[in-house]
Design a protein around this motif. Structure first.
Motif, short mmCIF file in Angstrom:
data_model
loop_
_atom_site.label_atom_id
_atom_site.label_comp_id
_atom_site.label_asym_id
_atom_site.label_seq_id
_atom_site.Cartn_x
_atom_site.Cartn_y
_atom_site.Cartn_z
N SER A 13 -15.46 -50.42 38.73
CA SER A 13 -15.61 -50.08 37.06
C SER A 13 -17.10 -49.66 36.76
N GLY A 14 -16.80 -49.01 35.44
CA GLY A 14 -18.12 -48.40 34.99
C GLY A 14 -18.09 -47.72 33.85
N PRO B 217 -18.95 -44.30 31.32
CA PRO B 217 -18.93 -42.81 31.72
C PRO B 217 -20.42 -42.61 32.07
N GLY B 218 -20.50 -41.77 33.22
CA GLY B 218 -21.76 -41.01 33.61
C GLY B 218 -22.41 -42.16 34.45
N SER B 219 -22.14 -43.04 34.91
CA SER B 219 -22.77 -44.13 35.58
C SER B 219 -22.79 -43.89 37.18
N GLY B 220 -21.66 -42.94 37.36
CA GLY B 220 -21.84 -42.47 39.18
C GLY B 220 -20.72 -42.84 40.14
N LYS B 221 -19.43 -43.39 39.21
CA LYS B 221 -18.43 -43.84 39.93
C LYS B 221 -17.90 -42.59 40.86
N THR B 222 -17.74 -41.46 40.49
CA THR B 222 -17.45 -40.45 41.45
C THR B 222 -18.31 -39.98 42.53
N LEU B 223 -19.67 -40.09 42.35
CA LEU B 223 -20.51 -40.04 43.21
C LEU B 223 -20.38 -41.18 44.37
N VAL B 224 -20.35 -42.47 43.94
CA VAL B 224 -20.08 -43.32 44.93
C VAL B 224 -18.81 -43.05 45.81
N CYS C 132 -6.54 -51.86 55.64
CA CYS C 132 -6.51 -50.89 54.83
C CYS C 132 -7.46 -51.29 53.53
N VAL C 133 -8.19 -50.53 52.83
CA VAL C 133 -9.02 -50.56 51.65
C VAL C 133 -8.76 -49.53 50.62
N LEU C 134 -8.19 -49.92 49.59
CA LEU C 134 -7.84 -49.10 48.38
C LEU C 134 -8.70 -49.35 47.32
N VAL C 135 -9.60 -48.30 47.11
CA VAL C 135 -10.82 -48.29 46.13
C VAL C 135 -10.41 -47.60 44.82
N ALA C 136 -10.27 -48.14 43.82
CA ALA C 136 -9.88 -47.40 42.61
C ALA C 136 -11.07 -47.53 41.59
N LEU C 137 -11.46 -46.26 41.25
CA LEU C 137 -12.54 -46.05 40.56
C LEU C 137 -11.86 -46.02 39.03
N ILE C 138 -12.48 -47.20 38.07
CA ILE C 138 -11.93 -47.46 37.06
C ILE C 138 -13.09 -47.11 35.93
N ASN D 152 -19.81 -53.23 39.49
CA ASN D 152 -19.70 -52.68 37.80
C ASN D 152 -20.87 -51.56 37.84
N LEU D 153 -20.63 -50.66 37.43
CA LEU D 153 -21.78 -49.54 37.08
C LEU D 153 -22.07 -49.47 35.67
N ASP D 154 -23.18 -50.28 35.54
CA ASP D 154 -23.31 -50.29 33.71
C ASP D 154 -24.46 -49.54 33.38
N THR D 155 -25.19 -48.30 34.27
CA THR D 155 -26.29 -47.71 33.75
C THR D 155 -25.86 -46.23 33.86
N GLU D 156 -26.04 -45.52 32.48
CA GLU D 156 -25.54 -44.25 32.62
C GLU D 156 -26.69 -43.44 33.33
N ILE D 157 -26.16 -42.70 34.58
CA ILE D 157 -27.22 -41.96 35.35
C ILE D 157 -27.10 -40.40 34.94
N ARG D 158 -25.77 -39.95 34.61
CA ARG D 158 -25.44 -38.64 34.29
C ARG D 158 -26.64 -38.00 33.22
N PHE D 159 -26.79 -38.78 32.22
CA PHE D 159 -27.85 -38.21 31.23
C PHE D 159 -29.42 -38.54 31.37
N HIS D 160 -29.59 -38.14 32.75
CA HIS D 160 -30.92 -38.13 33.20
C HIS D 160 -31.87 -39.61 33.05
N LEU D 161 -30.79 -40.52 33.11
CA LEU D 161 -31.18 -42.11 33.11
C LEU D 161 -31.60 -42.39 31.72
#
Length: 634
Positions: A240-241, A243-250, A367-373, A429-438
């Motif tokens: 989970s995370g 918006p902009g915390s890097g879930k897609t990048l992970v 198997c491992v199913l990773v759901a990005l929330i 849980n990604l709780d830091t917004e990195i999209r916005f230049h930190l």
């Protein structure tokens, strides 16, 4: 060390700059920049003349300045922007942007703020040093002043300002060798840039603070995957995370950056990746596949469309996914049973989580199913159940299929009634917004706006964001908003900025923003995000409009958000009485409306300019945004 460098038009110690012929310096700049206009040459000539004068005054007053360095037309690695002048003195880096007459504009101030921010955040030689943005309009005669955290100086004020900086900061100057180190500057990549790097088998240029946010999740999921391979188990991981915390990048790194190489499987005599990346976000898939076209493998292999994946494996239980790890992005938007039936034109049956779990159970051994929330990202009918849909799907699995569940502690409540083995970890849980230049608290500010926190709370967060260089601006002139963006990014060929609007508004076409269904459905989303700014299909033309459906999960350097009539302030509350109708049953229409604007307000890495049409029904909304901390665009 003086003269030219591969990363700048000119660099030298200050005494050498003063003693070098102006024509020689100007020729070096022209050779570096190339295709120089006559206007640019005139600007250089004038700037070199007054810089020499100001540096000479500095040297006469402060002998220590003989060790300071100056750099002209430094090209920021990987993005081709060029601050006009950089001065390296003591523990301070001063960035000067020279503008012509009436150059003290919001766009100019934000341009130099962006330079200073990026050097401070991403340049190793500038870490823990003071980086000062300075704007020098050539006709400025009002004396030194500070606006938006930017020092505004006349050409005659520069040497005194440099003296003041040097006196207030202890420490040795940054050396030119340190500054020009090829590995010193590592900006945070956009999603598209990250995908290109991974596609080309290159390591992502993450800075330490960004890695601190994403690496614990990568390490945790890698450990779960290796343990699953050894124990022959089935595992659901909920990452989970905000918006902009890097879930897609992970997710992209899990599949394409070698984290699971030792679990590679053999297919047709070749070692293949043990993982696949799926997304239910059609525009994200289109943008990434467009960005990766022409490469050694199809972009459709790099990122796959969940709709096509479900359609293929639903046709028969004899079809078994070849991968052992499946990453599903935007999993909070997974379709419920009714939506699956509508999309795939079939009788009502299982939901998307039901189907993916069943597909995974066909995979031999483990198997491992990773759901990005993502938090608060449901924007469409059939997406509102969120995490609850995954709990329901797990509860329906046959007793012989023992699934282990992993997630962040705040998800524990959703799985309180299941009998499965559950493990909860903050690493997921990604709780830091990195999209916005930190810059922190963009998400908190948007939440305060939409969830009607006390107005002074929102305004306090806005002040903090503005001081950090992130911009939330508002205007009632569409042309002013467009001019600001075109000026702000005039020197940034890789920057992408575009017009966003809600799909449910019905007044914006009367004000120059065509968000009608017939128009927006024809948007070529890949070229819109990826093409060069001068391409007619590029978002930078500021003509075509992307709605929430074409922007969720994607990002721009800045967004021009046209605020519509589908979410307005009336008598101190949010109202959606003027919103277009939505097909299908909705559990909470107002929450969905707020989610749309939550998405639209968090697309810009540098910030968002909101255009509020000058119409009576939006007057209270305009006033609310001003009171909540949006700065009016000058």
């Amino acid at each position: 060390m003086s003269g030219k460098h591969g990363g700048a038009g000119w660099y030298s110690k200050i005494p050498e700059f003063v003693n070098t012929e102006s024509d020689f310096i100007e020729s070096a700049l022209a050779e570096f920049v190339r295709d120089v206009s006559g206007e640019q040459r005139t600007s250089w000539s004038n700037s070199i003349r007054w810089l020499k004068r100001e540096y000479d005054s500095l040297l006469n007053i402060d002998r220590a300045s003989e060790s300071y360095s100056t750099i002209l037309e430094y090209e920021l690695p990987r993005d081709f922007r060029r601050p006009d002048v950089i001065v390296l003195e003591n523990a301070t880096i001063v960035v000067l942007e020279v503008k012509g007459r009436s150059g003290n504009t919001q766009a100019a101030r934000d341009q130099v703020t962006g330079y200073a921010r990026d050097l401070a955040a991403y340049h190793a030689a500038c870490v823990e040093r003071r980086v000062v943005p300075v704007l020098v309009p050539t006709d400025w005669r009002n004396g030194p002043s500070e606006v938006d955290g930017v020092q505004v100086l006349g050409t005659d004020d520069v040497h005194q300002f440099l003296l003041g900086c040097a006196a207030s900061d202890d420490g040795p100057p940054v050396s030119l060798d340190q500054f020009f180190d090829n590995d010193a500057y590592a900006p945070l990549p956009t999603i598209v840039a990250a995908a290109r790097s991974l596609y080309e088998d290159r390591e992502l240029p993450f800075i330490k603070r960004a890695r601190a946010n994403t690496d614990p999740a990568l390490e945790a999921i890698s450990e779960i995957s290796h343990r699953a391979a050894q124990s022959k188990t089935r595992n659901l991981v909920l990452l989970s995370g905000v918006p902009g915390s890097g879930k897609t990048l992970v997710g992209l790194q899990l599949v394409h950056a070698g984290w699971l190489d030792d679990l590679a499987i053999e297919r047709d005599g070749k070692k293949m990746s043990p993982a696949v990346y799926l997304s239910g976000n059609g525009p994200l898939v289109a943008v990434l596949q467009d960005a990766l076209r022409g490469g050694p493998i199809p972009g459709s292999v790099f990122v796959q469309d969940i709709k096509k994946y479900v359609a293929y494996y639903s046709r028969g239980k004899s079809r078994t996914p070849p991968e052992h790890l499946i990453v599903f992005d935007e999993a909070q938007r997974a379709h419920d049973a009714d939506r699956v039936a509508t999309v795939h034109k079939q009788p009502v049956g299982p939901s998307e989580p039901d189907l993916l779990l069943e597909f995974c159970e066909r995979i031999p051994e483990w198997c491992v199913l990773v759901a990005l929330i993502g938090d608060g990202q449901a924007i469409h009918a059939g997406e509102e159940a969120g995490v609850a849909l995954w709990e329901e799907a797990i509860s329906r699995r046959p007793s012989g299929e023992a699934w282990n569940i992993y997630g962040a502690p705040h998800l524990r409540q959703h799985f309180a009634t299941v009998s499965n083995s559950c493990s909860w970890s903050e690493a997921l849980n990604l709780d830091t917004e990195i999209r916005f230049h930190l810059t922190p608290k963009v998400h908190a500010f948007v939440e305060a706006i939409l969830d009607e926190s006390p107005i002074d709370h929102a305004a306090a967060i806005a002040d903090e964001l503005h001081a950090g260089g992130h911009r939330f601006l508002v205007t009632r002139s569409l042309e002013s908003a467009k001019s600001y963006l075109l000026d702000r990014y005039a020197d940034a060929p890789l920057a992408r900025f575009g017009v966003l609007a809600s799909s449910k508004d019905k007044v914006l076409p009367d004000f120059g923003v065509d968000n009608t269904f017939q128009t927006t459905k024809r948007l070529k989303v890949g070229p819109w995000y990826n093409r060069e700014p001068d391409d007619p299909l590029s978002c930078c033309q500021l003509e075509t409009v992307a709605t929430e459906f074409s922007s969720q999960g994607l990002e721009l350097d800045a967004a021009l958000l046209a605020w519509g009539s589908d979410l307005i302030r009336e008598r101190g509350e949010w109202s959606m009485r003027l919103s277009r109708g939505t097909r299908g049953r909705l559990r909470d229409p107002m929450q969905l409306r707020k989610n749309v604007y939550r998405v639209l307000m968090t697309r810009g890495r540098d910030g968002t300019v909101v255009f509020v049409p000058e119409i009576d029904v939006l007057d209270e909304t305009w006033q609310f945004l001003i009171e909540a901390g949006f700065r009016e665009l000058d």
